[in-house]
Design a protein around this motif. Structure first.
Motif, PDB file in Angstrom:
ATOM      1  N   PRO A 120       0.654  -1.302   0.025  1.00 44.71           N
ATOM      2  CA  PRO A 120       0.097  -0.117   0.002  1.00 44.71           C
ATOM      3  C   PRO A 120       0.797   1.288  -0.043  1.00 44.71           C
ATOM      4  N   ARG A 121       1.992   1.362   0.654  1.00 39.71           N
ATOM      5  CA  ARG A 121       2.770   2.501   0.608  1.00 39.71           C
ATOM      6  C   ARG A 121       4.049   2.323  -0.239  1.00 39.71           C
ATOM      7  N   GLY A 122       4.071   1.430  -1.297  1.00 36.49           N
ATOM      8  CA  GLY A 122       5.187   1.434  -2.227  1.00 36.49           C
ATOM      9  C   GLY A 122       5.182   2.624  -2.918  1.00 36.49           C
ATOM     10  N   HIS A 123       4.181   3.268  -3.308  1.00 38.11           N
ATOM     11  CA  HIS A 123       4.340   4.526  -4.259  1.00 38.11           C
ATOM     12  C   HIS A 123       4.687   5.688  -3.308  1.00 38.11           C
ATOM     13  N   ALA A 124       4.727   5.655  -1.967  1.00 43.91           N
ATOM     14  CA  ALA A 124       4.805   6.674  -1.021  1.00 43.91           C
ATOM     15  C   ALA A 124       6.030   6.461  -0.315  1.00 43.91           C
ATOM     16  N   VAL A 125       6.999   5.962  -0.804  1.00 39.62           N
ATOM     17  CA  VAL A 125       8.489   5.560  -0.134  1.00 39.62           C
ATOM     18  C   VAL A 125       9.257   6.469   0.066  1.00 39.62           C
ATOM     19  N   PHE A 126       9.215   7.571  -0.660  1.00 39.49           N
ATOM     20  CA  PHE A 126      10.046   8.818  -0.503  1.00 39.49           C
ATOM     21  C   PHE A 126       9.611   9.856   0.463  1.00 39.49           C
ATOM     22  N   THR A 127       8.393   9.978   1.118  1.00 42.83           N
ATOM     23  CA  THR A 127       7.872  11.157   1.547  1.00 42.83           C
ATOM     24  C   THR A 127       7.859  11.123   3.088  1.00 42.83           C
ATOM     25  N   ALA A 128       7.630   9.875   3.815  1.00 43.37           N
ATOM     26  CA  ALA A 128       7.171   9.807   5.038  1.00 43.37           C
ATOM     27  C   ALA A 128       8.462  10.284   5.977  1.00 43.37           C
ATOM     28  N   PHE A 129       9.614  10.191   5.553  1.00 39.72           N
ATOM     29  CA  PHE A 129      10.918  10.462   6.321  1.00 39.72           C
ATOM     30  C   PHE A 129      10.993  11.875   6.613  1.00 39.72           C
ATOM     31  N   ALA A 130      10.522  12.872   5.895  1.00 39.89           N
ATOM     32  CA  ALA A 130      10.355  14.187   6.326  1.00 39.89           C
ATOM     33  C   ALA A 130       9.328  14.589   7.357  1.00 39.89           C
ATOM     34  N   ASN A 131       8.423  13.832   7.497  1.00 37.99           N
ATOM     35  CA  ASN A 131       7.037  13.821   8.613  1.00 37.99           C
ATOM     36  C   ASN A 131       7.744  13.438   9.805  1.00 37.99           C
ATOM     37  N   VAL A 132       8.360  12.036   9.962  1.00 36.63           N
ATOM     38  CA  VAL A 132       8.904  11.817  11.020  1.00 36.63           C
ATOM     39  C   VAL A 132      10.151  12.433  11.645  1.00 36.63           C
ATOM     40  N   SER A 133      10.771  13.068  10.797  1.00 32.68           N
ATOM     41  CA  SER A 133      12.039  13.928  11.116  1.00 32.68           C
ATOM     42  C   SER A 133      11.489  15.307  11.567  1.00 32.68           C
ATOM     43  N   GLY A 134      10.421  15.907  11.022  1.00 27.92           N
ATOM     44  CA  GLY A 134      10.085  17.099  11.063  1.00 27.92           C
ATOM     45  C   GLY A 134      10.612  18.056   9.958  1.00 27.92           C
ATOM     46  N   CYS A 135      11.372  17.723   9.011  1.00 25.89           N
ATOM     47  CA  CYS A 135      12.204  18.625   8.119  1.00 25.89           C
ATOM     48  C   CYS A 135      11.201  19.151   7.284  1.00 25.89           C
ATOM     49  N   PRO A 136      11.485  20.230   6.766  1.00 27.57           N
ATOM     50  CA  PRO A 136      10.457  21.040   5.632  1.00 27.57           C
ATOM     51  C   PRO A 136      10.790  20.138   4.275  1.00 27.57           C
ATOM     52  N   ALA A 137       9.791  20.116   3.436  1.00 24.91           N
ATOM     53  CA  ALA A 137       9.913  19.284   1.992  1.00 24.91           C
ATOM     54  C   ALA A 137       8.951  20.168   1.054  1.00 24.91           C
ATOM     55  N   LEU A 138       9.854  20.164  -0.211  1.00 33.31           N
ATOM     56  CA  LEU A 138       8.848  20.895  -1.309  1.00 33.31           C
ATOM     57  C   LEU A 138       8.635  20.101  -2.459  1.00 33.31           C
ATOM     58  N   SER A 139       7.323  19.707  -3.172  1.00 33.95           N
ATOM     59  CA  SER A 139       7.373  19.128  -4.133  1.00 33.95           C
ATOM     60  C   SER A 139       7.271  19.994  -5.602  1.00 33.95           C
ATOM     61  N   LEU A 140       8.084  19.930  -6.530  1.00 29.98           N
ATOM     62  CA  LEU A 140       8.091  20.715  -7.609  1.00 29.98           C
ATOM     63  C   LEU A 140       7.700  20.122  -9.005  1.00 29.98           C
ATOM     64  N   PRO A 141       6.949  20.531  -9.957  1.00 27.63           N
ATOM     65  CA  PRO A 141       6.840  19.840 -11.140  1.00 27.63           C
ATOM     66  C   PRO A 141       8.065  19.488 -11.865  1.00 27.63           C
ATOM     67  N   GLY A 198       6.740  15.035 -10.303  1.00 28.21           N
ATOM     68  CA  GLY A 198       7.295  15.831  -9.435  1.00 28.21           C
ATOM     69  C   GLY A 198       8.604  15.380  -8.738  1.00 28.21           C
ATOM     70  N   LEU A 199       9.604  16.174  -8.303  1.00 24.61           N
ATOM     71  CA  LEU A 199      10.529  15.988  -7.407  1.00 24.61           C
ATOM     72  C   LEU A 199      10.345  16.461  -5.992  1.00 24.61           C
ATOM     73  N   GLN A 200      11.052  15.931  -5.318  1.00 25.67           N
ATOM     74  CA  GLN A 200      11.012  16.398  -3.870  1.00 25.67           C
ATOM     75  C   GLN A 200      12.460  17.202  -3.392  1.00 25.67           C
ATOM     76  N   LEU A 201      12.526  18.192  -2.520  1.00 26.32           N
ATOM     77  CA  LEU A 201      13.554  18.881  -2.167  1.00 26.32           C
ATOM     78  C   LEU A 201      13.132  18.657  -0.587  1.00 26.32           C
ATOM     79  N   VAL A 202      13.980  18.172   0.114  1.00 27.16           N
ATOM     80  CA  VAL A 202      13.925  18.094   1.775  1.00 27.16           C
ATOM     81  C   VAL A 202      15.073  19.003   2.451  1.00 27.16           C
ATOM     82  N   GLY A 203      14.897  19.653   3.341  1.00 24.24           N
ATOM     83  CA  GLY A 203      15.846  20.336   3.664  1.00 24.24           C
ATOM     84  C   GLY A 203      16.034  20.553   5.385  1.00 24.24           C
TER      85      GLY A 203
END
Length: 452
Positions: free
Chosen positions: A395-416, A427-432
């Protein structure tokens, strides 16, 4: 807005209000016409507020005529995700358990938008309890992707992105607990921002079931519009810094094309790889690295926190509450009931470990670059793609790249980035590092201007 004579972006629309070339009343009228035209097919807005929006638009028009707008976005139409509380509007969280719930006060981020004069078109659809990566529920049914209505816009902010991508509104307010802003934005060609945890305080909302993983953030067509929303939403003790057109320095970027052996759609991998090369052309330093943390441990922490939180919520709603939920939510709740306090404590310890690991990484790099999603949009009524690149996924195979930013609290930005061969958005993701939201916007804005 598609088919509109008015400017398609929030900032340009507000500029037309200021010059007298357009009024909030005209803007709302065109938005409502667009809602009537496309919402029956897309099912993005599930609880409209025409009367309230018309009143708010007339009040905004008077303020602009008097030269006293409440903010640079006064009078701009916006949709609100259905897990955020809006005074006097039904808030269901996608669940029959809240089918008739009407709050008597705004959740704090909503209150800030109201105080800034934005016009609320209505509430947007979500999966039940916003815990899945597509958008469907027993109350309102399935939300569809404006780019290809047979496909999903993702979730849990599927209604939010569908409202913006289809031209119903230039802006949407949504939440991101595991990628719920960023992945849907990537599936619909939009900008989506998951702020640093604590950057936008929440209060007077639904019960918290995702610890501090879930945050409120903007969805927009342009990075300038998203920044203007953040200027309103951000806490006063950490006000949003004006974003410059050029980053203050060249960034050091860690490009992570894959997380371990988790599959990625080849077209997504190719498009994001080209974007990484473009970052290098802009003068940023880009190193390709492996996943810098224990992916399975982080994923398990997310599963534990979310399942335990849901079980706690349903227990509080009374005996038999779980029986009113969909099958997928019931399965998550039953897993949550099987967990022990030690499991929850262990998940928090793993979250703390991830924060330390990323803190060390951000001593060497300014941002992590990944795909925003591992899969292209899939059939709208399916909860997830069953395969990615020919490999079976859960169920979360498509979502593998995103949850770590939530667990860590880091900001993340999705861009086309460049679309698929069939024209589907990617889209790409930038995490800072913590608090680097504005710098991500500057890197992202420069990238989008070069991309054109």
């Amino acid at each position: 807005m598609s088919g509109s004579a008015l400017p398609p972006t929030a900032i340009a629309l507000a500029g037309a209000f200021a010059s007298g070339e357009a009024s909030p009343v005209e803007a709302l009228r065109e938005c409502l016409e667009r809602v009537d035209a496309v919402n029956p097919a897309l099912n993005a807005i599930v609880t409209p507020d025409r009367e309230g929006a018309q009143k708010a638009a007339m009040e905004s028009a008077r303020r602009w005529r008097d030269g006293r707008p409440l903010s640079p976005l006064d009078g701009v139409p916006i949709t609100i995700k259905d897990n955020l509380l809006v005074r006097g509007l039904r808030a269901t969280w996608g669940s029959a358990l809240y089918e008739h719930f009407v709050p008597d006060r705004d959740e704090l981020p909503v209150a800030r938008l109201r105080a800034a004069g934005l016009v609320f078109l209505g509430k947007t659809n979500v999966p039940e309890f916003t815990l899945q990566g597509y958008t469907d529920n027993k109350l309102f049914g399935c939300t569809r992707n404006p780019w290809q209505p047979a496909l999903t816009p993702g979730g849990s902010s599927g209604g939010a992105v569908a409202s913006v991508a289809s031209g119903m509104a230039p802006l949407a307010l949504a939440t991101d607990g595991g990628g719920s802003i960023r992945r849907p934005a990537s599936h619909t060609g939009l900008i989506g921002h998951k702020p640093t945890t604590g950057r936008i305080t929440r209060a007077d909302g639904f019960p918290v079931i995702l610890h501090d993983f879930e945050v409120v953030g903007p969805i927009a067509r342009t990075i300038t519009d998203a920044s203007a929303m953040m200027a309103i939403l951000a806490d006063g003790d950490r006000p949003w810094r004006p974003v410059t057109e050029q980053p203050s320095r060249r960034a050091r970027i860690a490009y992570v094309p894959r997380f371990g052996d988790a599959p990625v759609d080849p077209q997504i991998e190719s498009s994001v790889s080209s974007a990484a090369q473009m970052m290098e052309e802009l003068g940023h330093g880009v190193d390709t690295i492996a996943c810098p943390f224990d992916l399975e441990r982080t994923a398990e922490a997310f599963r534990t926190i979310s399942a335990a939180g849901l079980a706690w919520l349903l227990r509080g709603l009374g005996k038999g509450a779980v029986e009113h939920c969909g099958a997928d939510v019931q399965a998550i709740a039953h897993h949550g009931e099987s967990l022990r306090a030690a499991d929850y404590a262990g998940a928090l310890a793993d979250a703390a470990r991830l924060k330390r690991q990323l803190g060390d990484l951000f001593e060497r790099y300014d941002a992590i670059l990944t795909p925003a999603a591992a899969a292209l949009p899939w059939p709208a009524r399916k909860s997830h793609p069953e395969e990615i690149a020919g490999i079976a996924v859960g169920p979360r195979g498509h979502a593998v790249f995103t949850a770590f930013a939530n667990v860590s609290g880091c900001p993340a930005l999705s861009l086309p980035v460049s679309p698929s061969d069939d024209g589907l958005p990617i889209g790409l993701q930038l995490v800072g590092a913590w608090g680097s939201d504005e710098f991500l916007f500057e890197i992202g804005g420069e990238f989008l201007r070069k991309r054109g």
